[in-house]
Design an enzyme around this catalytic site. Structure first.
Site, PDB file in Angstrom:
ATOM      1  N   ASN A  12      17.211 -61.069  75.881  1.00  0.00           N
ATOM      2  CA  ASN A  12      17.565 -59.661  75.768  1.00  0.00           C
ATOM      3  C   ASN A  12      18.087 -59.296  74.381  1.00  0.00           C
ATOM      4  OD1 ASN A  12      18.049 -57.019  76.625  1.00  0.00           O
ATOM      5  ND2 ASN A  12      20.123 -57.494  77.265  1.00  0.00           N
ATOM      6  N   TYR A  77      10.415 -52.336  65.310  1.00  0.00           N
ATOM      7  CA  TYR A  77      10.930 -52.531  66.662  1.00  0.00           C
ATOM      8  C   TYR A  77       9.795 -52.526  67.683  1.00  0.00           C
ATOM      9  CZ  TYR A  77      14.302 -51.997  70.524  1.00  0.00           C
ATOM     10  OH  TYR A  77      15.060 -52.182  71.664  1.00  0.00           O
ATOM     11  N   ALA A  78       8.937 -51.502  67.623  1.00  0.00           N
ATOM     12  CA  ALA A  78       7.829 -51.396  68.569  1.00  0.00           C
ATOM     13  C   ALA A  78       6.862 -52.568  68.413  1.00  0.00           C
ATOM     14  CB  ALA A  78       7.105 -50.062  68.385  1.00  0.00           C
ATOM     15  N   SER A  80       7.507 -55.611  67.232  1.00  0.00           N
ATOM     16  CA  SER A  80       8.125 -56.865  67.686  1.00  0.00           C
ATOM     17  C   SER A  80       8.138 -56.938  69.209  1.00  0.00           C
ATOM     18  CB  SER A  80       9.541 -57.009  67.125  1.00  0.00           C
ATOM     19  OG  SER A  80      10.422 -56.058  67.684  1.00  0.00           O
ATOM     20  N   LYS A  81       8.377 -55.819  69.865  1.00  0.00           N
ATOM     21  CA  LYS A  81       8.416 -55.815  71.326  1.00  0.00           C
ATOM     22  C   LYS A  81       7.005 -55.901  71.925  1.00  0.00           C
ATOM     23  CE  LYS A  81      12.854 -55.772  72.120  1.00  0.00           C
ATOM     24  NZ  LYS A  81      13.514 -56.794  72.927  1.00  0.00           N
TER      25      LYS A  81
END
Length: 171
Positions: A12, A77-78, A80-81
């Site tokens: 997480n 961020y997008a 990597s996710k």
């Protein structure tokens, strides 16, 4: 140490240091990818050895709804996710025969006291008008989805990306 085994891993960790791609520094991009993707990879790598010896385990990764459609100003961020989604599928395939499950929970907009001031009201209004559950998500919604994935009751569930977004992605 107390129980002599590890049954569940929840990955997480996540940071964002984003902006438009022309303004995003390579160092910030690397920091986000190192934390969000590489951190997940390293945790799963370390615990997969333990779970292999046990011949059982459940891994739950935390993804992001923006990994499906992008996110204005959240390039690193997008991305990597989105990579965490693929890592989830790969690990589920690699270790499924060893009774090790790997799933990903993708939160939608979760408004908390810590982030509420950083989410513009106009954006919250747009999201809320598209959320079928007619409310923002809360941390407990995500925790319950993780608990479900981790529990023995979902022993036949692996390699899944579970959207916890109040139905927003159904549009």
């Amino acid at each position: 140490e107390a129980f002599g085994r590890i049954d569940v891993l929840v990955c997480n960790a996540g940071i964002t240091r984003d902006g438009l791609i022309m303004r995003l520094s390579e160092a910030d991009f690397d920091a986000v990818v190192d934390t969000n993707l590489k951190g997940t990879f390293l945790c799963m790598k370390a615990l997969s050895k333990i779970m292999m010896k046990q011949r059982t385990g459940s891994i739950v990764n935390i993804g992001l709804m923006a990994s499906v459609a992008g996110d204005l100003g959240s390039t690193a961020y997008a991305c990597s996710k989105a990579a965490v989604d693929m890592l989830t599928s790969s690990v589920a395939l690699q270790y499924g025969k060893e009774n090790i499950r790997c799933n990903c929970v993708r939160p939608g907009l979760v408004v908390t006291p810590q982030n509420e001031a950083h989410v513009p009201q106009q954006l919250k209004d747009i999201f809320l008008s598209n959320i079928e559950a007619n409310r923002y998500g809360c941390p407990d919604d995500i925790a319950q989805a993780c608990l479900c994935c981790a529990s023995d009751e979902s022993a036949y569930v692996t390699g899944q990306i579970i959207n916890v977004d109040g139905g927003m992605n159904s549009h």
